[in-house]
Design a protein around this motif. Structure first.
Motif, PDB file in Angstrom:
ATOM      1  N   ARG A   2     -20.655  29.559   3.243  1.00 24.84           N
ATOM      2  CA  ARG A   2     -21.115  30.818   3.021  1.00 24.84           C
ATOM      3  C   ARG A   2     -20.581  31.499   2.082  1.00 24.84           C
ATOM      4  N   LEU A   3     -21.341  32.463   1.323  1.00 23.83           N
ATOM      5  CA  LEU A   3     -20.709  33.075   0.240  1.00 23.83           C
ATOM      6  C   LEU A   3     -20.193  34.506   0.643  1.00 23.83           C
ATOM      7  N   HIS A   4     -18.967  34.942   0.461  1.00 27.40           N
ATOM      8  CA  HIS A   4     -18.415  36.112   0.942  1.00 27.40           C
ATOM      9  C   HIS A   4     -18.101  37.001  -0.394  1.00 27.40           C
ATOM     10  N   LYS A   5     -18.386  38.402  -0.189  1.00 31.35           N
ATOM     11  CA  LYS A   5     -17.979  39.218  -1.388  1.00 31.35           C
ATOM     12  C   LYS A   5     -16.598  39.327  -1.251  1.00 31.35           C
ATOM     13  N   LYS A   6     -16.183  39.311  -2.518  1.00 32.36           N
ATOM     14  CA  LYS A   6     -14.710  39.658  -2.833  1.00 32.36           C
ATOM     15  C   LYS A   6     -14.520  40.318  -4.170  1.00 32.36           C
ATOM     16  N   THR A   7     -13.774  41.563  -3.979  1.00 35.33           N
ATOM     17  CA  THR A   7     -13.785  42.744  -5.222  1.00 35.33           C
ATOM     18  C   THR A   7     -12.776  42.201  -5.981  1.00 35.33           C
ATOM     19  N   ASP A   8     -12.175  41.266  -6.350  1.00 35.28           N
ATOM     20  CA  ASP A   8     -10.999  41.041  -7.191  1.00 35.28           C
ATOM     21  C   ASP A   8     -11.146  40.735  -8.506  1.00 35.28           C
ATOM     22  N   ILE A   9     -12.603  41.225  -9.016  1.00 32.33           N
ATOM     23  CA  ILE A   9     -12.888  41.094 -10.655  1.00 32.33           C
ATOM     24  C   ILE A   9     -13.263  42.428 -10.922  1.00 32.33           C
ATOM     25  N   LYS A  10     -12.886  42.948 -12.102  1.00 33.48           N
ATOM     26  CA  LYS A  10     -13.492  44.028 -12.647  1.00 33.48           C
ATOM     27  C   LYS A  10     -14.406  43.936 -13.593  1.00 33.48           C
ATOM     28  N   SER A  11     -15.243  44.744 -13.860  1.00 35.63           N
ATOM     29  CA  SER A  11     -16.312  44.638 -14.761  1.00 35.63           C
ATOM     30  C   SER A  11     -15.700  44.340 -16.303  1.00 35.63           C
ATOM     31  N   TYR A  12     -14.424  44.899 -16.586  1.00 33.74           N
ATOM     32  CA  TYR A  12     -14.018  44.695 -17.871  1.00 33.74           C
ATOM     33  C   TYR A  12     -13.085  43.472 -18.043  1.00 33.74           C
ATOM     34  N   GLY A  13     -13.014  42.503 -16.880  1.00 33.00           N
ATOM     35  CA  GLY A  13     -12.269  41.403 -17.325  1.00 33.00           C
ATOM     36  C   GLY A  13     -11.579  41.076 -15.781  1.00 33.00           C
ATOM     37  N   LEU A  14     -11.065  39.721 -16.071  1.00 36.10           N
ATOM     38  CA  LEU A  14     -10.402  39.283 -14.989  1.00 36.10           C
ATOM     39  C   LEU A  14      -9.016  39.794 -14.517  1.00 36.10           C
ATOM     40  N   THR A  15      -8.869  40.175 -13.277  1.00 41.14           N
ATOM     41  CA  THR A  15      -7.665  40.865 -12.937  1.00 41.14           C
ATOM     42  C   THR A  15      -6.621  39.768 -12.206  1.00 41.14           C
ATOM     43  N   LYS A  16      -7.418  38.923 -11.107  1.00 44.75           N
ATOM     44  CA  LYS A  16      -6.793  38.009 -10.413  1.00 44.75           C
ATOM     45  C   LYS A  16      -7.668  37.027  -9.805  1.00 44.75           C
ATOM     46  N   LEU A  17      -7.074  35.903  -9.467  1.00 47.97           N
ATOM     47  CA  LEU A  17      -7.755  34.813  -8.815  1.00 47.97           C
ATOM     48  C   LEU A  17      -7.110  34.695  -7.267  1.00 47.97           C
ATOM     49  N   ARG A  18      -7.417  34.106  -6.558  1.00 45.08           N
ATOM     50  CA  ARG A  18      -6.682  33.846  -5.248  1.00 45.08           C
ATOM     51  C   ARG A  18      -5.487  32.824  -5.572  1.00 45.08           C
ATOM     52  N   ILE A  19      -4.658  33.329  -6.262  1.00 47.29           N
ATOM     53  CA  ILE A  19      -3.452  32.517  -6.663  1.00 47.29           C
ATOM     54  C   ILE A  19      -2.213  32.854  -6.604  1.00 47.29           C
ATOM     55  N   PRO A  20      -1.280  32.224  -5.990  1.00 46.89           N
ATOM     56  CA  PRO A  20       0.055  32.633  -5.549  1.00 46.89           C
ATOM     57  C   PRO A  20       0.833  32.317  -7.235  1.00 46.89           C
ATOM     58  N   GLU A  21       0.674  33.520  -7.807  1.00 39.68           N
ATOM     59  CA  GLU A  21       1.262  33.309  -9.355  1.00 39.68           C
ATOM     60  C   GLU A  21       2.869  33.221  -9.507  1.00 39.68           C
ATOM     61  N   GLU A  22       3.567  33.855  -8.772  1.00 38.24           N
ATOM     62  CA  GLU A  22       4.858  33.803  -8.775  1.00 38.24           C
ATOM     63  C   GLU A  22       5.383  32.275  -8.527  1.00 38.24           C
ATOM     64  N   SER A  23       4.675  31.381  -7.914  1.00 37.25           N
ATOM     65  CA  SER A  23       5.092  29.854  -7.662  1.00 37.25           C
ATOM     66  C   SER A  23       4.530  29.070  -8.715  1.00 37.25           C
ATOM     67  N   LEU A  24       3.978  29.703  -9.819  1.00 34.39           N
ATOM     68  CA  LEU A  24       3.218  28.576 -10.742  1.00 34.39           C
ATOM     69  C   LEU A  24       3.746  28.802 -12.037  1.00 34.39           C
ATOM     70  N   LYS A  25       4.929  29.747 -12.231  1.00 31.25           N
ATOM     71  CA  LYS A  25       5.469  29.948 -13.492  1.00 31.25           C
ATOM     72  C   LYS A  25       6.029  28.750 -14.054  1.00 31.25           C
ATOM     73  N   ASN A  26       6.773  27.994 -13.340  1.00 34.97           N
ATOM     74  CA  ASN A  26       7.403  26.706 -14.025  1.00 34.97           C
ATOM     75  C   ASN A  26       6.627  25.431 -13.701  1.00 34.97           C
ATOM     76  N   LYS A  27       5.241  25.476 -13.601  1.00 34.66           N
ATOM     77  CA  LYS A  27       4.481  24.315 -12.945  1.00 34.66           C
ATOM     78  C   LYS A  27       3.540  23.826 -14.019  1.00 34.66           C
ATOM     79  N   SER A  28       3.322  22.732 -14.082  1.00 31.66           N
ATOM     80  CA  SER A  28       2.285  22.133 -14.974  1.00 31.66           C
ATOM     81  C   SER A  28       0.990  22.366 -14.260  1.00 31.66           C
ATOM     82  N   ILE A  29      -0.015  23.037 -14.970  1.00 27.19           N
ATOM     83  CA  ILE A  29      -1.283  23.395 -14.566  1.00 27.19           C
ATOM     84  C   ILE A  29      -2.526  22.807 -15.237  1.00 27.19           C
TER      85      ILE A  29
END
Length: 285
Positions: A40-67
């Motif tokens: 099922r596809l669920h609504k999720k309002t984490d994107i604004k019409s003027y650009g990306l604000t965030k994904l479902r990502i633990p940002e702090e844990s990725l700063k020193n990771k190879s992505i």
């Protein structure tokens, strides 16, 4: 004079409000596939019409990771085009993300499926749900973390371009070691080529540091004018299990429970070719 300015302000505010509302729905953003079981596809309002604000990502844990981020135009491109490098990246210890840009409800196989399951009928929306579910289970079979898959469905070309760019810039901001993976800009399918075009342009502008592009199975194995590059094979031979498990996801036929083997029926020869010889072609463009 004051009244004129006030009326102008009200009119401008009205049109700005209309544009924001239009942009939100036009983008098709805010649609994520969260469920790994029912598609099922669920609504999720984490994107604004003027650009990306965030994904479902633990940002702090990725700063020193190879992505390593894979830009997936349609459900099944993650295995047909990217399956081999995805497994190699996972084995190399990279944090792999998949971002899907369509639900695939525009697939041409709708009429074919309705003939196979007559007298029952399914809709384009049913196809979209089924293909999203195939994608999610394919990603799971490949070993991609369930929190590292995001799915969107912008309806217009310019909005797809905008989304690819926004996602790329977002990931680039997370770490100093990000590889962006798209499809060749020379692909005959517009939505395939779009990912490569955006990434190539961003790299040219100095906005992203590392990118790779790959030829689709069709362009590397079946097209009259094949795209050339060099083959990427599995670093670990035992990873054939992951590739085959993903392929089998797209073969699943269970109409009563919403499984229509959409990917496999659509491009059977491409799946069979990958199953027989597991490689991807990395391209220059």
């Amino acid at each position: 004079m004051g009244k004129w300015i006030w009326n102008f302000f009200l009119l401008a505010s009205f049109f700005l409000g209309c544009y924001v509302i239009y942009s939100f729905f036009e983008l098709g953003y805010g649609v994520n596939a969260i469920s790994n079981t029912d598609g099922r596809l669920h609504k999720k309002t984490d994107i604004k019409s003027y650009g990306l604000t965030k994904l479902r990502i633990p940002e702090e844990s990725l700063k020193n990771k190879s992505i390593s981020v894979y830009y997936v135009p349609h459900p099944d491109d993650e295995i047909l085009t990217f399956g081999v490098p995805i497994r190699n990246d996972i084995n190399a210890g990279k944090t792999v993300f998949l971002v899907l840009f369509t639900h695939g409800e525009g697939s041409a196989i709708l009429a074919t499926l309705n003939k196979k399951i007559a007298p029952n009928k399914i809709t384009a929306e049913d196809i979209g749900r089924s293909r999203v579910r195939e994608f999610l289970h394919s990603a799971e079979a490949l070993g991609v973390d369930k929190h590292h898959r995001d799915i969107y469905d912008p309806s217009k070309k310019r909005m797809k371009l905008r989304l690819v760019k926004s996602v790329a810039l977002y990931f680039e901001s997370l770490s100093n070691d990000v590889t962006h993976n798209g499809m060749s800009e020379l692909d005959v399918l517009q939505e395939h080529a779009m990912t490569g075009k955006v990434l190539n342009q961003l790299q040219k502008e100095g906005k992203i540091k590392k990118k790779e592009t790959y030829a689709s199975v069709y362009m590397s194995r079946f097209a009259k004018k094949k795209l050339k590059g060099y083959p990427i094979r599995l670093d670990n031979a035992t990873d054939e299990f992951y590739i085959d498990s993903s392929i089998n996801t797209y073969k699943r036929w269970d109409p009563e429970n919403g499984w229509y083997a959409c990917g496999y029926i659509s491009v059977t020869n491409q799946f069979n070719s990958l199953h027989a010889d597991k490689y991807s072609i990395k391209t220059i463009k």
